[in-house]
Design an enzyme around this catalytic site. Sequence first.
Site, PDB file in Angstrom:
ATOM      1  N   SER A 676     -32.152  -0.515 -18.097  1.00 32.10           N
ATOM      2  CA  SER A 676     -32.959   0.703 -18.202  1.00 32.10           C
ATOM      3  C   SER A 676     -32.662   1.736 -17.123  1.00 32.10           C
ATOM      4  O   SER A 676     -33.149   2.842 -17.169  1.00 32.10           O
ATOM      5  CB  SER A 676     -34.446   0.347 -18.192  1.00 32.10           C
ATOM      6  OG  SER A 676     -34.817  -0.095 -16.918  1.00 32.10           O
ATOM      7  N   LYS A 719     -44.165   1.436 -16.358  1.00 33.16           N
ATOM      8  CA  LYS A 719     -43.305   2.430 -15.699  1.00 33.16           C
ATOM      9  C   LYS A 719     -44.032   3.762 -15.557  1.00 33.16           C
ATOM     10  O   LYS A 719     -43.957   4.408 -14.507  1.00 33.16           O
ATOM     11  CB  LYS A 719     -42.021   2.606 -16.497  1.00 33.16           C
ATOM     12  CG  LYS A 719     -41.098   1.389 -16.386  1.00 33.16           C
ATOM     13  CD  LYS A 719     -39.917   1.531 -17.309  1.00 33.16           C
ATOM     14  CE  LYS A 719     -38.945   0.362 -17.113  1.00 33.16           C
ATOM     15  NZ  LYS A 719     -37.857   0.407 -18.092  1.00 33.16           N
TER      16      LYS A 719
END
Length: 799
Positions: A676, A719
């Site tokens: 990611s 996140k």
Amino acid sequence: MQTTIRALPLLPLRGILVFPYMVVHLDVGREKSIKAIEEAMIQDRHIFLATQKEAQTDSPGKDDIYRVGTVAELKQLLKLPGGTIRVMVEGIARGRIVHYLDTDPFFKVEVEQYCEPQVKTTQLEALMRNLTYQFEQYVKLSKRIPPETVVSALNIEEPGRLADIIASHLPLRVEDKQVILEAVDVGERLEKLCALVAKELEIVELERRINVRVRKQMEKTQKEYYLREQMKAIQRELGEKDERAAEGEEYREKIAAAKLPKEVEEKALKEVERLEKMPPMAAEATVVRNYLDWILALPWTKSTKDRIDIQAAEAVLEADHYGLKKPKERILEYLAIRKLAKKMKGPILCFVGPPGVGKTSLGKSIARALDRKFVRISLGGVRDEAEIRGHRRTYVGALPGRIIQGMRTAGSKNPVFLLDEVDKMSVDFRGDPSAALLEVLDPEQNSAFSDHYIEIPFDLSNVLFITTANLYHNIPRPLLDRMEVIYISGYTEEEKVQIAVRHLIPKQLKEHGLDKKALMISENAVRRLIREYTRESGVRNLEREIATICRKTAKEIVAHKAEQVRVTQRNVERFLGIPRFRYGMAEKEDEVGVATGLAWTETGGDTLAIEIVVCRGKGALTLTGKLGEVMRESAQAGYSYIRSRAGQLGIDEMFHEKYDIHVHVPEGATPKDGPSAGITIACALASALSGRKVRHDVAMTGEITLRGRVLPVGGIKEKVLAAHRAGIKTVILPAENKKDLEEIPANVRNKLEFVFVDHMDQVLETALVKDDLGQEVLTAAPPLPPEVTYQPMVQERPS
Ligand code: ADP
């Protein structure tokens, strides 16, 4: 037979009969009797003794007294205190009352006194011998009469006297004695006495036999008792057997009381037998003892009664936890299904989420809601199958595995059993713990779970297993197939404040023995704790900080007699020292070569500054910061993409030959992995090579392909929360992750700007700083260390 008639005072006797030749003491108390004695003393001391028919009669009449008695002489007289007189009398001869001369003030009678002839016929001689022989026997057997009596009796020549002496010694009833007394004829007397003695002899013989029998019986029990005691003493002396037998007995009793299933009981009894045969000090005996203790301590049949009341369960979950709407709903659904399908062989619940979000305490609440016992074991770091399944008893110090240990702790066969950190098990040469765990969790197999130590299958089918993990993709696959995963993501700041105020502070106050008034922590202080003293998804550190404040408060109260302590936003430092984290911007300024990524770690979401420097060199790409394989590959992909797009981005197309590139991800000690960070690395690279700054208030996450496409990634909620915590304003997310935005609490969502991208170009468009006019700032050359001018490079650039 010669007789003489005499008038004599009469002394009626009670319960006693005096024979001629007998000397006895009599205590005389009755007035009439005393008067009779006094009369006798005046006369020639002779008195007539006749026995009352009934001893109880106090003032007997003529008919109450036997007619035949004894003429006696008063030998001695002694006045006793209380008016009684003790007299010693000696029988002289038989007599018979002819008639009563007077009855008042004492009895006076006319007595016919017999004078016994002293002839001894052969018949009398025979009777005498018979009598003495029998008497001898009697004395021998009865032992009531001293043997000397026999000797003196043997010396008596007169038959009548012999009979009287013997009769007076025998323990006859008064009536029988009277019969003898009345037998004036000597032959008749001897015969009657012989019959009586024979009867007595028989009785004595019988008595003796009874006695012997009783004694024999008594002796037998006594002997046994004695022998047994002796045996025990010997055994004690040898220091064995007895203890062993006692121990065996004790175990047998325990086994009987424990109501074990048949199979288990048989096994246990067999072990007891084995134990009894061993010397008590043998090492093996200790092993058997331990084993028996384990068997006895396990809840083979004990279970608690379930409470499956969904409303009550909901109330418990609500009372224990703030927020967690979705997990709570899922738990209640799960419980409802369990209620409908009683013996459901359903999946195992698995809570996945960062530390401190309440996974363990949810497990505890479920136990509380169902009214079951709760046990927890941690599987973190377990790498040996034996930790789950136990060691065989042949090993020194062997123990059952953690599952059985947990069951012993639970003490019931249907506890809620929390297996913590299933994602932290590892595999090595000692076997695969997850394979053993599979057997534990598999409803098809766990009704007969076999532990190496216990050896007998244990039924785990009534246990409600719950597992927890930090990271989904670290959970062993086969286990995952049997689990129903419930994600618990991190909390927002607001949620943390609420959890602290409603749960953590009251809990810590209680644990530290403080009351509500003693310590007040303002909401703003809590917020500061969250922002500046912790950086986490859960509330574990927050709880720890609150505990620290409680400790310090307790000290102030005890040491300085403070009555109340107030913790406000301003004085937090007094308790916890200088802030540990900088709240707000992840980076303070826009910089070249630094991009902010978003990472999903075990501890929740976090921001991740990726730094890149470019220096003159030969085109080497160095990656540092403990990057995992996947992350390295995605850095390579980003690098290749930038190379392929160098022209469009205004970057020297030959940079891969002229410059060395160093990518570093700070906090180098923490391992990082995953795809990611792809777009973040590419963005930083573009910035470093083109010399354009990256916006410091932008954070991004997404996987990059070689063609620059941006692919979706996981952990969006974590996140985004991390980005919000760090004070980021704009978040770049893959377009396909748009759906995940729903999970994010509105108050966080509204404070952030989201840019959804399909392609890397869009990322650069958003992240790189534009000039005041909104134009893209294209720097022709990469920023190089000051001593190196970038003049040559300008020259090298194709026009
Ligand atoms: P985990 O098992 O996920 O690491 P814990 O269950 O140990 O976390 O939780 C840590 C602490 O935080 C516990 O004291 C727990 O009660 C508390 N806690 C966590 N989440 C909540 C919540 N939503 N409401 C109330 N307390 C919570």
